[in-house]
Design a protein around this motif. Structure first.
Motif, PDB file in Angstrom:
ATOM      1  N   PRO A   1     -17.670  12.424  55.103  1.00 31.73           N
ATOM      2  CA  PRO A   1     -16.375  11.732  54.985  1.00 31.73           C
ATOM      3  C   PRO A   1     -16.475  10.287  55.475  1.00 31.73           C
ATOM      4  CG  PRO A   1     -16.225  13.634  56.470  1.00 31.73           C
ATOM      5  CD  PRO A   1     -17.636  13.554  55.995  1.00 31.73           C
ATOM      6  N   GLU A   2     -15.679   9.453  54.835  1.00 29.67           N
ATOM      7  CA  GLU A   2     -15.655   8.043  55.212  1.00 29.67           C
ATOM      8  C   GLU A   2     -14.968   7.895  56.568  1.00 29.67           C
ATOM      9  OE1 GLU A   2     -15.436   4.638  52.210  1.00 29.67           O
ATOM     10  OE2 GLU A   2     -13.368   5.010  52.803  1.00 29.67           O
ATOM     11  N   PRO A   3     -15.595   7.178  57.497  1.00 27.84           N
ATOM     12  CA  PRO A   3     -14.962   6.978  58.808  1.00 27.84           C
ATOM     13  C   PRO A   3     -13.779   6.018  58.698  1.00 27.84           C
ATOM     14  CG  PRO A   3     -16.960   5.690  58.662  1.00 27.84           C
ATOM     15  CD  PRO A   3     -16.879   6.519  57.400  1.00 27.84           C
ATOM     16  N   PRO A   4     -12.960   5.954  59.724  1.00 28.68           N
ATOM     17  CA  PRO A   4     -11.829   5.007  59.688  1.00 28.68           C
ATOM     18  C   PRO A   4     -12.336   3.572  59.524  1.00 28.68           C
ATOM     19  CG  PRO A   4     -11.668   6.464  61.589  1.00 28.68           C
ATOM     20  CD  PRO A   4     -13.013   6.718  60.959  1.00 28.68           C
ATOM     21  N   PHE A   5     -11.536   2.782  58.859  1.00 25.12           N
ATOM     22  CA  PHE A   5     -11.857   1.372  58.638  1.00 25.12           C
ATOM     23  C   PHE A   5     -11.771   0.628  59.969  1.00 25.12           C
ATOM     24  CE2 PHE A   5     -10.668  -2.983  57.367  1.00 25.12           C
ATOM     25  CZ  PHE A   5     -11.725  -3.253  56.510  1.00 25.12           C
ATOM     26  N   ALA A   6     -12.802  -0.134  60.279  1.00 28.35           N
ATOM     27  CA  ALA A   6     -12.848  -0.922  61.512  1.00 28.35           C
ATOM     28  C   ALA A   6     -12.882  -2.401  61.125  1.00 28.35           C
ATOM     29  CB  ALA A   6     -14.067  -0.549  62.348  1.00 28.35           C
ATOM     30  N   PRO A   7     -11.738  -3.093  61.141  1.00 26.33           N
ATOM     31  CA  PRO A   7     -11.719  -4.499  60.729  1.00 26.33           C
ATOM     32  C   PRO A   7     -12.504  -5.386  61.702  1.00 26.33           C
ATOM     33  CG  PRO A   7      -9.623  -3.883  61.685  1.00 26.33           C
ATOM     34  CD  PRO A   7     -10.446  -2.623  61.616  1.00 26.33           C
ATOM     35  N   ASP A   8     -12.692  -6.607  61.305  1.00 30.24           N
ATOM     36  CA  ASP A   8     -13.322  -7.631  62.145  1.00 30.24           C
ATOM     37  C   ASP A   8     -14.815  -7.415  62.371  1.00 30.24           C
ATOM     38  OD1 ASP A   8     -10.821  -8.871  62.363  1.00 30.24           O
ATOM     39  OD2 ASP A   8     -10.307  -7.668  64.126  1.00 30.24           O
ATOM     40  N   GLN A   9     -15.471  -6.675  61.490  1.00 30.63           N
ATOM     41  CA  GLN A   9     -16.921  -6.536  61.590  1.00 30.63           C
ATOM     42  C   GLN A   9     -17.565  -7.786  60.995  1.00 30.63           C
ATOM     43  OE1 GLN A   9     -18.308  -3.885  63.199  1.00 30.63           O
ATOM     44  NE2 GLN A   9     -16.208  -3.238  63.574  1.00 30.63           N
ATOM     45  N   LEU A  10     -18.671  -8.173  61.565  1.00 31.01           N
ATOM     46  CA  LEU A  10     -19.399  -9.360  61.125  1.00 31.01           C
ATOM     47  C   LEU A  10     -20.737  -8.948  60.514  1.00 31.01           C
ATOM     48  CD1 LEU A  10     -18.767 -11.507  64.315  1.00 31.01           C
ATOM     49  CD2 LEU A  10     -17.580 -11.682  62.112  1.00 31.01           C
ATOM     50  N   PRO A  11     -21.415  -9.860  59.806  1.00 30.93           N
ATOM     51  CA  PRO A  11     -22.743  -9.526  59.286  1.00 30.93           C
ATOM     52  C   PRO A  11     -23.681  -8.981  60.364  1.00 30.93           C
ATOM     53  CG  PRO A  11     -21.990 -11.545  58.261  1.00 30.93           C
ATOM     54  CD  PRO A  11     -20.972 -11.189  59.326  1.00 30.93           C
ATOM     55  N   ARG A  12     -23.595  -9.488  61.577  1.00 28.01           N
ATOM     56  CA  ARG A  12     -24.458  -8.994  62.666  1.00 28.01           C
ATOM     57  C   ARG A  12     -24.228  -7.510  62.920  1.00 28.01           C
ATOM     58  NH1 ARG A  12     -24.002 -11.174  68.149  1.00 28.01           N
ATOM     59  NH2 ARG A  12     -24.408  -9.090  68.842  1.00 28.01           N
ATOM     60  N   ASP A  13     -22.972  -7.040  62.836  1.00 21.82           N
ATOM     61  CA  ASP A  13     -22.658  -5.631  63.080  1.00 21.82           C
ATOM     62  C   ASP A  13     -23.274  -4.745  61.985  1.00 21.82           C
ATOM     63  OD1 ASP A  13     -20.992  -6.288  65.355  1.00 21.82           O
ATOM     64  OD2 ASP A  13     -19.488  -6.948  63.892  1.00 21.82           O
ATOM     65  N   VAL A  14     -23.167  -5.203  60.750  1.00 19.65           N
ATOM     66  CA  VAL A  14     -23.743  -4.456  59.633  1.00 19.65           C
ATOM     67  C   VAL A  14     -25.268  -4.467  59.750  1.00 19.65           C
ATOM     68  CG1 VAL A  14     -23.912  -4.286  57.119  1.00 19.65           C
ATOM     69  CG2 VAL A  14     -21.757  -5.007  58.179  1.00 19.65           C
TER      70      VAL A  14
ATOM     71  N   ILE B   1     -21.676   0.335  40.440  1.00 15.16           N
ATOM     72  CA  ILE B   1     -21.077  -0.786  39.725  1.00 15.16           C
ATOM     73  C   ILE B   1     -20.614  -1.818  40.755  1.00 15.16           C
ATOM     74  CG2 ILE B   1     -20.385   0.611  37.748  1.00 15.16           C
ATOM     75  CD1 ILE B   1     -17.540   0.618  38.941  1.00 15.16           C
ATOM     76  N   TYR B   2     -20.387  -3.027  40.285  1.00 15.71           N
ATOM     77  CA  TYR B   2     -19.939  -4.075  41.186  1.00 15.71           C
ATOM     78  C   TYR B   2     -18.602  -3.654  41.795  1.00 15.71           C
ATOM     79  CZ  TYR B   2     -18.762  -8.585  43.130  1.00 15.71           C
ATOM     80  OH  TYR B   2     -18.430  -9.580  44.002  1.00 15.71           O
ATOM     81  N   PRO B   3     -18.479  -3.677  43.138  1.00 19.41           N
ATOM     82  CA  PRO B   3     -17.298  -3.126  43.797  1.00 19.41           C
ATOM     83  C   PRO B   3     -16.104  -4.064  43.898  1.00 19.41           C
ATOM     84  CG  PRO B   3     -18.853  -3.879  45.428  1.00 19.41           C
ATOM     85  CD  PRO B   3     -19.505  -4.086  44.076  1.00 19.41           C
ATOM     86  N   GLY B   4     -16.241  -5.280  43.445  1.00 23.11           N
ATOM     87  CA  GLY B   4     -15.162  -6.249  43.650  1.00 23.11           C
ATOM     88  C   GLY B   4     -15.301  -6.890  45.022  1.00 23.11           C
ATOM     89  N   LEU B   5     -14.275  -7.556  45.454  1.00 25.11           N
ATOM     90  CA  LEU B   5     -14.322  -8.290  46.719  1.00 25.11           C
ATOM     91  C   LEU B   5     -14.401  -7.335  47.904  1.00 25.11           C
ATOM     92  CD1 LEU B   5     -14.196 -11.040  48.127  1.00 25.11           C
ATOM     93  CD2 LEU B   5     -11.704 -10.807  48.146  1.00 25.11           C
ATOM     94  N   LYS B   6     -15.465  -7.460  48.680  1.00 24.57           N
ATOM     95  CA  LYS B   6     -15.668  -6.650  49.879  1.00 24.57           C
ATOM     96  C   LYS B   6     -16.033  -7.576  51.034  1.00 24.57           C
ATOM     97  CE  LYS B   6     -15.048  -2.701  47.883  1.00 24.57           C
ATOM     98  NZ  LYS B   6     -13.849  -1.940  48.135  1.00 24.57           N
ATOM     99  N   PHE B   7     -15.775  -7.089  52.237  1.00 20.35           N
ATOM    100  CA  PHE B   7     -16.079  -7.829  53.459  1.00 20.35           C
ATOM    101  C   PHE B   7     -17.042  -7.011  54.308  1.00 20.35           C
ATOM    102  CE2 PHE B   7     -11.930  -9.310  52.034  1.00 20.35           C
ATOM    103  CZ  PHE B   7     -12.156 -10.684  52.007  1.00 20.35           C
ATOM    104  N   PRO B   8     -17.664  -7.621  55.318  1.00 25.18           N
ATOM    105  CA  PRO B   8     -18.592  -6.862  56.160  1.00 25.18           C
ATOM    106  C   PRO B   8     -17.986  -5.570  56.730  1.00 25.18           C
ATOM    107  CG  PRO B   8     -18.881  -9.191  56.587  1.00 25.18           C
ATOM    108  CD  PRO B   8     -17.689  -9.054  55.664  1.00 25.18           C
ATOM    109  N   ALA B   9     -16.703  -5.561  57.017  1.00 24.38           N
ATOM    110  CA  ALA B   9     -16.072  -4.345  57.556  1.00 24.38           C
ATOM    111  C   ALA B   9     -16.141  -3.195  56.550  1.00 24.38           C
ATOM    112  CB  ALA B   9     -14.624  -4.627  57.947  1.00 24.38           C
TER     113      ALA B   9
END
Length: 183
Positions: free
Chosen positions: A61-74, A142-150
């Protein structure tokens, strides 16, 4: 001697694949959406690898969304995934490239840097996939559209859970540990 030639050929092919990925990186701007797509491909590989085990949860299962993640976190999360893959390869007696991250300036990381780690994970999973003689390749995302590091961080958690399962299953899978080299 023939086994050594096969291992050398596999290593050479993995190196060529990484070189192609590097060339793609140099030709275009890498966005967080590209990293997300590559992690999604890694998840597809893991799902197919886990399909060998009836009790496995192929897509956790997908974990809860954690905003404010940066490239360093990923990046750090994907390095943990890569370390799981190293342990898997060690258990199976396979050679693998490792990354020394001690010199990495985490605050300077960009999506392209993270993409390189994700591409390396996919390359290693592809090698494992072929080593275990799994016939059908995973579907290409497929290309997922606009995504962010979070968003990618959230997907990375799925990949981590898959790799932990794969480590456990392969630890007791005698058949996987005795897979003959491909001709």
């Amino acid at each position: 001697a023939t086994g050594d030639a096969i291992v050398t050929a596999d290593f050479f092919n993995a190196t060529l694949n990484l070189n192609r990925q590097l060339n793609l990186l140099l030709e275009r701007h890498i966005s967080p959406s590209d990293v997300y797509q590559e992690v999604t491909l890694a998840i597809a590989y893991c799902a197919r690898l886990l399909a060998r085990y009836p009790d496995a949860v192929r897509i956790p299962p997908e974990p809860p969304f954690a905003p404010d993640q940066l490239p360093r976190d990923v990046y750090l999360q994907l390095i943990e995934c890569l370390q799981s893959i190293v342990r898997i390869f060690d258990r199976l007696g396979l050679a693998i490239l490792t990354i020394d991250t001690r010199q990495t300036e985490l605050d300077q990381l960009q999506p392209g840097d993270v993409y390189m780690i994700a591409a390396m994970i996919v390359s290693q999973l592809d090698f494992l996939y072929k080593h275990l003689n799994i016939p059908q390749p995973p579907p290409q995302p497929i290309y997922p559209g606009l995504k962010f590091p979070a968003h990618t961080y959230q997907r990375g958690a799925i990949l981590q859970a898959q790799l932990r399962q794969l480590e456990r299953y392969l630890a007791s899978d005698r058949a996987a540990q005795s897979v003959p080299r491909r001709p």
